[in-house]
Write a protein that holds these residues in place. Structure first.
Motif, PDB file in Angstrom:
ATOM      1  N   ARG A 175       0.652  -1.053  -0.013  1.00 27.96           N
ATOM      2  CA  ARG A 175       0.056   0.180   0.083  1.00 27.96           C
ATOM      3  C   ARG A 175       0.835   1.686   0.286  1.00 27.96           C
ATOM      4  NH1 ARG A 175      -1.515  -0.415   4.442  1.00 27.96           N
ATOM      5  NH2 ARG A 175      -0.576   1.603   5.204  1.00 27.96           N
ATOM      6  N   GLN A 176       1.843   0.924   0.647  1.00 31.48           N
ATOM      7  CA  GLN A 176       2.921   2.601   0.286  1.00 31.48           C
ATOM      8  C   GLN A 176       4.099   2.335  -0.220  1.00 31.48           C
ATOM      9  OE1 GLN A 176       3.072   4.003   4.998  1.00 31.48           O
ATOM     10  NE2 GLN A 176       1.065   5.000   4.294  1.00 31.48           N
ATOM     11  N   ALA A 226       1.572   6.304  -0.386  1.00 26.09           N
ATOM     12  CA  ALA A 226       0.574   5.654  -1.741  1.00 26.09           C
ATOM     13  C   ALA A 226       1.561   6.050  -2.610  1.00 26.09           C
ATOM     14  CB  ALA A 226      -0.501   6.163  -1.523  1.00 26.09           C
TER      15      ALA A 226
END
Length: 246
Positions: A175-176, A226
């Motif tokens: 996700r990151q 993100a």
């Protein structure tokens, strides 16, 4: 903003042996990649000596915080194992022998069973057990706090079990992301206005500024967030850097 971005994870490391230097902590470097593999990250770590008053005070604070906390150490049966009692005191509840812990301990110890063994299954009222894959002596969870032994071979798979049993909904591997820009012939001071502008434009990104440890005029700037935000943020950072006076 996602639910997981609003939740903080912390580690509580309990024991004299860490703070007096007899042992080096192995838990933090082991937990960082385990959290990262699940798209999670730690927000804080606290180390506390084997002092009942200090452990209780610390747990009162962390229970009140709403954070998800993993506590390592102090849940055995010897007189210096104080974590179970302190957790109960911090919550204002009693200790009681958990029936599932009772079953596991009896199955593990067999005919050697004594009161000291069963003491390790006494948890604050309202707790649930954390299975121990090594010797079946469980840890316990209560109020988003998860208490495991100090032994790495037991503690680390128990933490993984909790993450994958209780917090799957928070996990988002990949996700990151992070990207780092290495700058030479500069220091962090002249870059502060540029960094402030960047964070105003990209408030969801995390920025880290790391000067060279050997006092050379070099700085590393890292953005985390993100993927699409990081790409846009890095492009904007380069624009702002090019606009700086020589």
């Amino acid at each position: 903003m996602t639910e997981s971005s609003l939740i903080r994870f912390g580690l509580l490391l309990i024991g004299d042996e860490i703070l007096n230097g007899r042992k080096s902590d192995a838990h933090l470097p082991a937990m960082i990649p385990r959290f990262a593999q699940r798209g999670l990250e730690l927000s804080w770590v606290r180390m506390v000596t084997d002092d009942a008053g200090l452990i209780t005070q610390t747990l009162k604070q962390t229970f009140d915080s709403g954070d998800i906390v993993f506590s390592f150490g102090g849940i055995g049966a010897t007189p210096d194992d104080l974590t179970r009692q302190c957790a109960a005191a911090a919550l204002g509840v009693a200790l009681e022998l958990h029936p599932e812990a009772d079953t596991e301990i009896r199955a593990q110890v067999g005919d050697r069973l004594n009161a000291h063994h069963l003491r390790m299954g006494e948890f604050p009222v309202g707790s649930s057990v954390i299975p121990n894959p090594i010797n079946r002596i469980p840890g316990f969870s209560i109020n988003r706090h998860h208490f495991v032994p100090g032994f790495p071979d037991m503690a680390w798979p128990m933490v993984e079990w909790v993450l994958d049993h209780d917090y799957v909904h928070l996990q988002a591997p990949g996700r990151q992301v992070s990207q780092t820009l290495h700058l030479t012939d500069t220091s962090e001071g002249p870059l502060i206005p540029m960094m402030e502008t960047l964070l105003q434009e990209f408030p969801d990104l995390r920025l880290a500024c790391l000067p060279n440890a050997e006092h050379r005029r070099e700085v590393e700037l890292t953005l985390k967030g993100a993927p699409e935000q990081v790409v846009a943020g890095m492009n904007r950072m380069r624009e702002l850097l090019r606009a700086l006076p020589p």
